[in-house]
Design a protein around this motif. Structure first.
Motif, PDB file in Angstrom:
ATOM      1  N   LEU A   1       0.836  -1.204  -0.067  1.00 48.96           N
ATOM      2  CA  LEU A   1       0.188   0.077  -0.018  1.00 48.96           C
ATOM      3  C   LEU A   1       0.934   1.125   0.052  1.00 48.96           C
ATOM      4  O   LEU A   1       1.447   1.731   1.200  1.00 48.96           O
ATOM      5  CB  LEU A   1      -0.974   0.055   1.232  1.00 48.96           C
ATOM      6  CG  LEU A   1      -2.135  -1.021   1.060  1.00 48.96           C
ATOM      7  CD1 LEU A   1      -2.868  -0.990   2.705  1.00 48.96           C
ATOM      8  CD2 LEU A   1      -3.078  -0.572   0.298  1.00 48.96           C
ATOM      9  N   ARG A   2       1.136   1.672  -1.342  1.00 46.03           N
ATOM     10  CA  ARG A   2       2.100   2.759  -1.296  1.00 46.03           C
ATOM     11  C   ARG A   2       1.806   4.073  -2.195  1.00 46.03           C
ATOM     12  O   ARG A   2       0.912   3.891  -2.994  1.00 46.03           O
ATOM     13  CB  ARG A   2       3.413   2.163  -1.680  1.00 46.03           C
ATOM     14  CG  ARG A   2       4.794   3.200  -2.001  1.00 46.03           C
ATOM     15  CD  ARG A   2       5.890   2.763  -2.384  1.00 46.03           C
ATOM     16  NE  ARG A   2       6.444   1.638  -1.494  1.00 46.03           N
ATOM     17  CZ  ARG A   2       7.413   2.298  -0.476  1.00 46.03           C
ATOM     18  NH1 ARG A   2       7.707   3.455  -0.366  1.00 46.03           N
ATOM     19  NH2 ARG A   2       7.826   1.460   0.515  1.00 46.03           N
ATOM     20  N   MET A   3       2.015   5.182  -1.553  1.00 46.06           N
ATOM     21  CA  MET A   3       1.869   6.298  -2.408  1.00 46.06           C
ATOM     22  C   MET A   3       3.034   6.759  -3.011  1.00 46.06           C
ATOM     23  O   MET A   3       4.040   7.207  -2.542  1.00 46.06           O
ATOM     24  CB  MET A   3       1.134   7.586  -1.570  1.00 46.06           C
ATOM     25  CG  MET A   3       0.880   8.659  -2.221  1.00 46.06           C
ATOM     26  SD  MET A   3      -0.286   9.986  -1.503  1.00 46.06           S
ATOM     27  CE  MET A   3       0.819  10.658  -0.369  1.00 46.06           C
ATOM     28  N   LEU A   4       2.821   7.251  -4.396  1.00 46.98           N
ATOM     29  CA  LEU A   4       3.950   7.770  -5.397  1.00 46.98           C
ATOM     30  C   LEU A   4       3.711   9.335  -5.553  1.00 46.98           C
ATOM     31  O   LEU A   4       2.837   9.360  -6.236  1.00 46.98           O
ATOM     32  CB  LEU A   4       4.050   7.065  -6.381  1.00 46.98           C
ATOM     33  CG  LEU A   4       5.204   7.672  -7.274  1.00 46.98           C
ATOM     34  CD1 LEU A   4       6.714   7.610  -6.759  1.00 46.98           C
ATOM     35  CD2 LEU A   4       5.280   6.830  -8.830  1.00 46.98           C
ATOM     36  N   GLN A   5       4.101  10.134  -4.736  1.00 41.77           N
ATOM     37  CA  GLN A   5       4.164  11.514  -5.013  1.00 41.77           C
ATOM     38  C   GLN A   5       5.149  12.067  -5.960  1.00 41.77           C
ATOM     39  O   GLN A   5       6.524  11.736  -5.800  1.00 41.77           O
ATOM     40  CB  GLN A   5       4.186  12.226  -3.527  1.00 41.77           C
ATOM     41  CG  GLN A   5       2.927  12.449  -2.892  1.00 41.77           C
ATOM     42  CD  GLN A   5       3.309  13.251  -1.651  1.00 41.77           C
ATOM     43  OE1 GLN A   5       3.363  14.842  -1.982  1.00 41.77           O
ATOM     44  NE2 GLN A   5       3.743  13.100  -0.467  1.00 41.77           N
ATOM     45  N   GLY A   6       4.769  12.936  -6.935  1.00 41.79           N
ATOM     46  CA  GLY A   6       5.532  13.172  -7.997  1.00 41.79           C
ATOM     47  C   GLY A   6       5.203  14.577  -8.652  1.00 41.79           C
ATOM     48  O   GLY A   6       4.064  14.778  -8.811  1.00 41.79           O
ATOM     49  N   ASP A   7       6.104  15.224  -8.651  1.00 44.64           N
ATOM     50  CA  ASP A   7       5.717  16.714  -9.224  1.00 44.64           C
ATOM     51  C   ASP A   7       5.626  16.745 -10.687  1.00 44.64           C
ATOM     52  O   ASP A   7       5.605  15.608 -11.326  1.00 44.64           O
ATOM     53  CB  ASP A   7       7.054  17.656  -9.161  1.00 44.64           C
ATOM     54  CG  ASP A   7       6.561  19.022  -9.030  1.00 44.64           C
ATOM     55  OD1 ASP A   7       5.777  19.460  -9.048  1.00 44.64           O
ATOM     56  OD2 ASP A   7       7.539  20.017  -8.765  1.00 44.64           O
TER      57      ASP A   7
END
Length: 696
Positions: free
Chosen positions: A294-300
């Protein structure tokens, strides 16, 4: 504590707003946009200010601009002659002086019946001093003396939108308050007593009847109690997700062979950034751990999230399973479908596309069949992927893009379409670490904080709108040189009609100013084929200038576009400005962004525009946005499409969040959460109420 079953009376809070007296289909549509679709949504729409009508000054001592109430006698009417455009005036007086009531576009019968000459009336509204005369334009209240009780001395003020008047909203709220059932108390007596909190029904009635400014503050007992309910529901929802993940342990190990991922990397025309390499490694570690991811990938904007997600999907495909990419709109789904296939073509793979239920035909049937029998291993789709008739042979990874538009419920549904499905959610809106851990505590986090090599900086400038002619001249020269540009029209107010009118007016003026060039128009209310045609014309270069509302904020990728004009930039938030600017700077040409503002502007607006001019780092911008707006606003509707919290403020209620975490853990341990989760989740975390709304 007694643990009763969920009372059936709770369902009446989830009746449509049309069940309330005086709410028809037209008003329900307006309420849905600003408030919500259900009675509980009306109850959760809280006042933001009060109007004090208790002031009853002498007419010869009125303060200009003040709200005041007067007991008057109607003296005479000054009715405008037919065909003459001037207001209708009604002259009134009492022992302390005289006042003129002013009505624009008045109907004869209405004014005559409302204010008969010679009769006494109680009036209340905003007073003005004009030419040394006391005036009141369109009084808020005009009542007979024996109807004085119908006019509140202290009146709550609510956020509104076009077509929604205070009177209509108050009537809906009053009706909604009458539907609140007596519910069993889910907060322990010790917490209730320590904080002096009222029960749920009393708290709801109290927050809609503030008597002073203090009653509007977050620490008011009624508001704090409802905020705690919402935070507790949020923590229970996160615990449910964690528990579901824990239930799949030891889960599945997606070992992968490396053949597809290596082939993908070998065929890339660029090198990965260090942040991308790290994120891929973190995700791969999760996939091979045997514990559900369960992972969130934050990317600009432009940081390369799609490539990282594709690497994760290929790793699962190498292991013999399937991967799905869930996106919020068809435009974005098609965009991802095209970009993924562009990267997959050199390695002999392809992705399929699944759109809404309304789309029929052999293509859709073939896709559903391919997902069910496993011949399709990668699919991109909208909410259609969540439908019951969509079955997978062996779904191993669910990727959710623009995750803020999907609740915990959607993540759960997609995750339940396979055995121990890994979930990777992505967001292009960088979130400060302090808020990310609070709002998305169920997710591990990876950050892409670098731009791919070769990406050029975007030259951002700030200009007042009295230099608009210079901007248009600059656009003309750029188009003459073969460049492509966006022109984003302003947010007028919370009204699609007004925003669209602004876009259409600007489109017409630019067509006149740039006769040698094709200008296209795109906004959210256009029919999909027309909008798609305009966007396609811009993509293929047959239209060089695209005039648009914020429909282009997410999911539009035209690398050849190198100029972004944002009109009335002072009306946009930092996150939205950053997203819009991110539509350029994607190709080989040097890109520019011009933020046009209409002076005078507030200090906050000046700071926003300065931040935009000085940095392109989305994480820096997010931190500055947090400082300017505060935690409650940062996760509000303009920021993320759907409010994270409606009643709770992460800044003012940090102590309540900590208490909610502790209480949610206790409830999970002693089983209380199973008793109350349906009520709490449906009332305060509706996207997470997996069973409740289905039962309703």
């Amino acid at each position: 504590m007694v643990h009763p079953k969920r009372p059936q009376e709770l369902f009446q809070l989830f009746a449509a707003t049309t069940s309330l007296p005086g709410v028809g289909a037209k008003l329900a549509a307006i309420l849905e946009k600003r408030v919500g679709s259900y009675v509980i949504d009306v109850l959760r729409h809280l006042p933001i200010a009060i109007i004090d009508r208790s002031q009853k000054p002498p007419l010869d001592a009125v303060i200009d601009g003040a709200i005041a109430t007067f007991d008057i006698i109607v003296v005479k009417h000054d009715k405008p002659p037919r065909g003459v455009r001037r207001p209708w005036r009604v002259f009134c007086q009492n022992d302390t002086g005289s006042i003129e009531l002013v009505f624009f576009h008045a109907r004869d019968d209405y004014i005559q019946r409302l204010l008969p000459v010679g009769e006494r009336r109680i009036i209340s509204g905003r007073t003005e001093i004009f030419n040394n005369r006391v005036q009141m334009a369109h009084p808020d209240y005009v009542v007979k003396p024996d109807e004085m009780a119908s006019m509140p001395e202290i009146e709550p003020v609510y956020p509104l939108t076009a077509g929604l008047t205070p009177k209509v909203l108050r009537r809906a709220i009053t009706a909604a308050l009458a539907t609140i059932p007596t519910l069993p108390e889910w907060i322990p007596p010790s917490i209730m007593a320590t904080n002096n909190w009222p029960d749920f029904a009393s708290a709801m009635r109290t927050v809609h009847a503030p008597q002073n400014e203090a009653d509007l503050l977050p620490n008011n007992p009624a508001r704090a109690r409802l905020a705690f309910d919402e935070l507790l529901a949020n923590q229970i929802a996160l615990n449910m997700v964690r528990q579901q993940a824990a239930d799949t342990v030891p889960g599945r190990i997606f070992a992968g062979t490396g053949t597809l991922t290596r082939a993908l990397m070998d065929n890339l025309p660029f090198a990965l950034t260090k942040a991308q390499t790290n994120a891929i490694a973190e995700i791969k570690s999760d996939q091979e751990s045997g514990k559900r991811m369960l992972r969130m990938l934050q990317g600009d904007v432009g940081s390369g999230k799609t490539l990282v997600a594709l690497a994760a999907m290929l790793h699962v495909v190498e292991s013999g399973a399937q991967a799905a990419l869930l996106v919020p709109t068809e435009v974005l789904a098609r965009q991802h479908y095209q970009s993924l296939n562009k990267m997959l073509a050199p390695i002999g793979k392809s992705a399929s596309l699944l759109l809404g239920q309304g789309r029929t035909g052999s293509g859709r049937k073939d896709t559903l069949s391919g997902l069910a029998d496993g011949t399709i291993d990668i699919v991109v789709g909208t909410h259609a992927l969540l439908s019951e008739n969509v079955a997978f042979a062996d779904l191993g990874l669910a990727v959710v893009d623009e995750q803020h538009r999907f609740g915990v419920r959607q993540r759960l549904i997609l995750g339940q379409k396979g055995n121990g499905v890994d979930v990777l959610v992505m967001t292009a809106t960088p979130i400060p670490r302090s808020l990310a851990m609070t709002a998305y505590g169920d997710l591990e986090q990876s950050r892409l904080n670098e731009k791919p090599a070769g990406r050029l900086a975007i030259d951002t400038r700030v200009m007042p709108n009295d230099r608009l002619d210079q901007v248009i001249d600059g656009i003309r020269r750029a188009l003459d040189a073969g460049k492509r540009a966006y022109w984003i029209c302003p947010l007028v107010e919370e009204s699609d009609k007004l925003d669209i009118a602004a876009a259409e007016d600007r489109f017409a003026s630019l067509v006149r100013a740039l006769p040698a060039h094709k200008v296209a128009l795109a906004h959210g209310k256009m029919k999909a084929p027309e909008r798609d045609e305009a966007m396609q014309a811009f993509r293929d270069g047959s239209a060089q200038l695209l005039v648009a509302t914020t429909v282009v904020e997410v999911g539009v990728d035209v690398p050849e576009a190198s100029i972004m004009i944002i009109e009335h930039a002072e009306r946009f938030g930092l996150a939205q400005l950053h997203q819009l600017r991110g539509r350029v700077g994607r190709g080989a040409d040097k890109s520019s962004c011009i933020l046009v503002y209409a002076p005078p502007i507030s200090d906050t607006s000046k700071t926003r525009l300065t931040v935009m001019r000085d940095t392109e780092d989305g994480f820096v911008i997010a931190e500055e946005d947090l400082k300017l707006r505060g935690p409650g606003e940062f996760l509000g509707q303009r920021q993320s499409g759907v409010p994270e919290f409606i009643l709770a403020d992460l800044g003012a209620h940090a102590d309540l969040l900590s208490l909610a975490r502790t209480e949610a853990r206790r409830m999970a341990t002693d089983g209380t959460a199973l008793t109350y989760s349906d009520m709490l989740l449906s009332l305060f975390e509706r996207d997470s109420a997996v069973r409740y709304l289905a039962a309703g």
